[in-house]
Scaffold this active site. Structure first.
Site, short mmCIF file in Angstrom:
data_model
loop_
_atom_site.label_atom_id
_atom_site.label_comp_id
_atom_site.label_asym_id
_atom_site.label_seq_id
_atom_site.Cartn_x
_atom_site.Cartn_y
_atom_site.Cartn_z
N ASP A 82 -13.97 6.23 -1.44
CA ASP A 82 -13.03 6.13 -0.32
C ASP A 82 -12.31 7.45 -0.07
O ASP A 82 -12.05 7.83 1.07
CB ASP A 82 -12.02 5.03 -0.68
N ASP A 83 -11.98 8.16 -1.14
CA ASP A 83 -11.22 9.42 -0.99
C ASP A 83 -12.07 10.50 -0.32
O ASP A 83 -11.57 11.29 0.46
CB ASP A 83 -10.70 9.89 -2.35
N ARG A 120 -6.22 10.43 -10.72
CA ARG A 120 -5.58 11.09 -9.56
C ARG A 120 -5.04 10.00 -8.65
O ARG A 120 -5.67 9.63 -7.67
CB ARG A 120 -6.62 11.99 -8.85
N LYS A 164 -5.85 -1.97 -2.62
CA LYS A 164 -6.98 -1.75 -1.70
C LYS A 164 -7.70 -3.07 -1.43
O LYS A 164 -8.14 -3.34 -0.32
CB LYS A 164 -7.96 -0.73 -2.29
N GLU A 198 -12.06 4.82 -6.40
CA GLU A 198 -10.74 5.20 -5.90
C GLU A 198 -10.01 6.07 -6.91
O GLU A 198 -9.91 5.71 -8.09
CB GLU A 198 -9.87 3.96 -5.68
N ASP A 199 -9.47 7.15 -6.41
CA ASP A 199 -8.50 7.95 -7.16
C ASP A 199 -9.00 8.43 -8.53
O ASP A 199 -8.28 8.40 -9.54
CB ASP A 199 -7.17 7.18 -7.27
N ASN A 209 -0.43 11.59 0.16
CA ASN A 209 0.35 10.38 -0.15
C ASN A 209 0.96 10.50 -1.54
O ASN A 209 0.43 11.23 -2.37
CB ASN A 209 -0.59 9.15 -0.13
N TYR A 226 0.87 -1.18 0.00
CA TYR A 226 0.00 0.00 0.00
C TYR A 226 0.90 1.23 0.00
O TYR A 226 2.09 1.14 -0.34
CB TYR A 226 -0.90 -0.12 1.25
#
Ligand SMILES: NC(=O)C1=CN([C@@H]2O[C@H](COP(=O)(O)OP(=O)(O)OC[C@H]3O[C@@H](n4cnc5c(N)ncnc54)[C@H](OP(=O)(O)O)[C@@H]3O)[C@@H](O)[C@H]2O)C=CC1
Ligand SMILES: CC(=O)C(=O)O
Length: 728
Positions: free
Chosen positions: A442-443, A329, A347, A419-420, A584, A276
């Site tokens: 999640d973000d 992203r 994830k 995600e992202d 991150n 991760y």
């Protein structure tokens, strides 16, 4: 429903109302229908478990055919060409009593995996079934949509003399002739060692080596799972470069799934930074070069109109969680296109290791609509579509097709975790599909929940209530505005003050400076609630000095933005400044742990998105927490699944925050920690799952009824264990 005819009685297909309640009929949500369907689904799952469980009864030919027929749709059946032919030498002793023990794993696997590719479905002994008789018939399905609709039987003498027959015509075919790429998935012998779901490597017992044709394929020693983990950890520690460890972990996952998960669970603090953040960031940047085998599904614009079929290519049918990205992203690293696949894969590894979701129920997906990353477009090793990103209608249509294909294949209750995505898509996708699918970003949502939990815990160290604090964010995107909204909601719930008012305690800066009323016209919709009356301020340090926040949160993806001046300013007007550097991977962190402690003279309460090692300052050791949504999403998802939730609700996020904050012990606080250590994550996830599920029941959003009496115990009982099973 007492005394009245239930509106849904027809849909219940003759079954009784499952509630038998008069005081709280939840029929508006058709819960009764869902429950009945849910029960039916559970019955099917039970049958599936029986098939997948190595403790199951030996599978007989007749039971196999009757079971497998459950999984074939009429359309699929129509399209299969059934052929009998002889293909492998079998030890007849495995087939006594019409039992397929010895190859039953293969058969269950095949039936579980659906029927879309060429595969062996069943093997049948010659009618006499005598040991040593090598004349066997094998029923094969393939998906060639040509010629014969009816099964054809062909008896071929297998080669018993050691000669290798050209059974498939591969050798005799010329280069311009097509051949069928038959593969056999008999999970015994050599192929068992090559099957990551079932391979145990040196841990196969003597008995298993005998009954599964493994003699000679393994060295003589038999080792246990623990020793395998110890050896792998020794091996991993030899690699100094984190990416090498990542690749080694990838190899273990592809070689022996249960070893991979035991390794990860037993060494979670050490290996989380490998599978991760931060290492997964570098893995995504280099994913084209390190790509080995498919770990998830790639759905690109080329698959438009065929997404339903693409989903059927995935070998598992019972999917409970999908993590999907379009790679725009990736962490704070920007647009990595198709190479963002490392994120859903990582994830979902955590979903299994930390949340106990079965690996076979997890599906990583990357939607490839191109990339605007020039370096990737010019990289000869880039694995994605070599075009600029599709936008607007083209993007929306592909996504729509994907979302509906998912529902069609996996049903209403599959959790789709976004995600992202870049924020110009993320908020809209969540709003658009939030009413028709079980979706979770999640973000936006997971991050909000983990940060709120950290803040709740911090209050134990700094005192006061949430509403008595002032918050300043650097970064007003998904993470920033998601967190801000959940804090404001919690404040409003605690105080009764309207949400519009509690939002005024929260300030945000984006790349153009402080978000203030005078910028309202040009602001994206998700930033507008955070525009307050203030003169424009460009620099963070000036905003800090003017607003005097008690809490500073970095969610910009821009590294090294919490400068010495910023941290010192926070420390001048706060006895214990709360500082979260969420961005991150580590390279993008707003400051390091060492900077936070030394610039605040050891007074900061600090947490970061990627982990930092403990820091020594003035003779004292400071351990910082990891404010990462990895604490939340595995337990959150588990809670949704065990309750059969059909929608995500903000109150579930608050419940997850409370559950996490409650698990910070006095001992943790004494070390300055505002999150519990990851070593206890399975327990933490079970507690989060229980609170989330309880909230789902309370809100009438749960469909799995009746509600278990002890949700924590139930959550724990549902968790996947990587322990090896014995093969008969
Ligand atoms: N710890 C955790 O669990 C999580 C961490 N993150 C991390 O948070 C970061 C941001 O993610 P996310 O919110 O989704 O990203 P977004 O792209 O949605 O938002 C980024 C925001 O930061 C602003 N920004 C960018 N550069 C600067 C700068 N130099 N100064 C001030 N503001 C800046 C952007 O401004 P503008 O709008 O003007 O462009 C935007 O408002 C990433 O690094 C990600 O890894 C994300 C989720 C979870
Ligand atoms: C942790 C996470 O989700 C992110 O950095 O995007």
């Amino acid at each position: 429903m007492k005394g009245t005819k239930c509106y849904y009685s027809e849909k219940l297909e003759g079954r009784k109302c499952p509630y038998r309640l008069s005081y709280k009929c939840p029929d508006k949500l058709q819960n009764c229908v869902d429950k009945v369907l849910g029960e039916r689904e559970e019955e099917e799952e039970e049958e599936e478990r029986e098939r997948a469980d190595p403790q199951e009864k030996p599978l007989t030919l007749s039971s196999f055919f009757s079971q497998s027929s459950l999984h074939f749709t009429a359309k699929q059946k129509d399209s299969y060409l059934y052929t009998f032919f002889t293909m492998f030498s079998l030890n007849g002793s495995s087939f006594t009593n019409n039992s397929l023990s010895g190859v039953s794993r293969c058969l269950t696997q095949s039936s579980r995996r659906g029927v879309s590719g060429p595969m062996v479905v069943a093997a049948a002994v010659n009618s006499n079934g005598k040991p040593g008789d090598r004349n066997v018939s094998v029923l094969v399905e393939n998906s060639m949509k040509e010629s014969a609709a009816a099964p054809v039987e062909k008896e071929i003498k297998s080669t018993v003399t050691g000669g290798v027959g050209d059974v498939y015509g591969e050798d005799s075919a010329t280069e311009d002739q097509s051949i069928t790429p038959w593969t056999l998935s008999v999970a015994s012998g050599y192929s068992l060692l090559r099957n990551p779901h079932y391979n145990k490597g040196l841990a196969f017992s003597e008995k298993e080596r005998d009954s599964h044709y493994l003699r000679g394929l393994l060295p003589p020693v038999v080792v246990n799972h623990d020793l395998q983990v110890k050896k792998m950890m020794n091996n991993l520690r030899q690699y100094e470069v984190p990416l090498q460890r990542y690749i080694a972990m990838m190899d273990i996952q592809e070689m022996n799934e249960r070893l991979y998960y035991k390794l990860l669970m037993d060494n979670v603090e050490e290996l989380l930074p490998i599978v991760y953040t931060p290492t997964v960031g570098e893995a995504c940047q280099k994913y084209g070069s390190i790509f080995r085998r498919p770990q998830g599904l790639f759905i690109s614009l080329k698959e438009k109109g065929k997404i339903n079929e693409v989903l059927k290519n995935w070998p598992e049918r019972k999917i409970q969680v999908i993590v999907v990205t379009d790679g725009e992203r990736i962490l704070g690293l920007g647009d990595l296109g198709c190479q963002g696949m490392g994120i859903p894969v990582g994830k979902l590894s955590l979903y299994t290791a930390l949340g106990g979701i079965r690996p076979s129920a997890c599906l990583p997906i990357t939607i490839d609509v191109g990339t605007n990353n020039e370096d990737l477009l010019n990289d000869e090793f880039y694995i994605g579509l070599r075009q600029r990103r599709a936008r607007g209608q083209e993007y929306a249509e592909l996504f729509d097709e994907f979302m509906y294909a998912v529902k069609q294949n996996y049903g209403e209750k599959v959790l789709i975790q976004f995600e992202d995505f870049a924020n110009h898509n993320a908020f809209d996708l969540l709003a658009k599909y939030g009413t028709s699918h079980l979706v979770f970003n999640d973000d936006i949502q997971g991050t909000a929940s983990v940060v709120l939990a950290g803040l709740m815990a911090s209050l134990q160290l700094v005192g006061g209530t949430l509403a008595e604090h002032t918050f300043l964010f650097l970064g007003a995107g998904e993470a920033g505005t998601g967190i801000a909204e959940l804090i404001a909601l919690e404040m409003s719930k605690q105080t009764g003050i309207p949400l519009e008012e509690t939002r005024k305690k929260i300030w945000m800066l984006d790349s153009k400076g402080l978000i203030v009323n005078s910028r309202m016209e040009s602001l994206q919709h998700f930033k507008r609630p955070w525009a307050h009356e203030h003169e424009p301020v460009k620099e963070l340090v000036n905003a800090v000095k003017s607003i005097k926040p008690t809490v500073l949160i970095g969610s910009s993806g821009a590294g090294r933005t919490f400068t010495k001046e910023v941290v010192q300013a926070m420390a001048t007007f706060n006895e214990k400044p709360i500082i979260f550097a969420l961005s991150n991977p580590t390279s993008q962190s707003e400051c390091t742990a060492e900077e936070a402690y030394s610039w605040s003279e050891g007074r900061a309460i600090f947490a970061s998105g990627s982990p930092f090692a403990p820091v020594e300052y003035n003779g004292k050791v400071y351990a910082s927490g990891q404010a990462n949504n990895a604490y939340i999403f595995p337990g959150f998802g588990l809670g949704l699944i065990i309750s059969g939730a059909i929608r995500v609700h903000d109150d579930m996020l608050l419940a997850a925050s409370e559950a996490l904050a409650e698990q910070v012990s006095q001992e943790n606080f004494e070390k300055g920690l505002i999150y519990p250590p990851f070593t206890n994550i399975r327990k933490i996830s079970a507690n989060i799952a229980a609170k989330v599920a309880a909230k789902a029941y309370e809100l009438g959003l749960a469909t799995r009824l009746p509600e278990p009496a002890n949700l924590v115990a139930y959550a724990e009982s549902c968790m996947y264990s990587p322990a090896y099973r014995s093969y008969r």
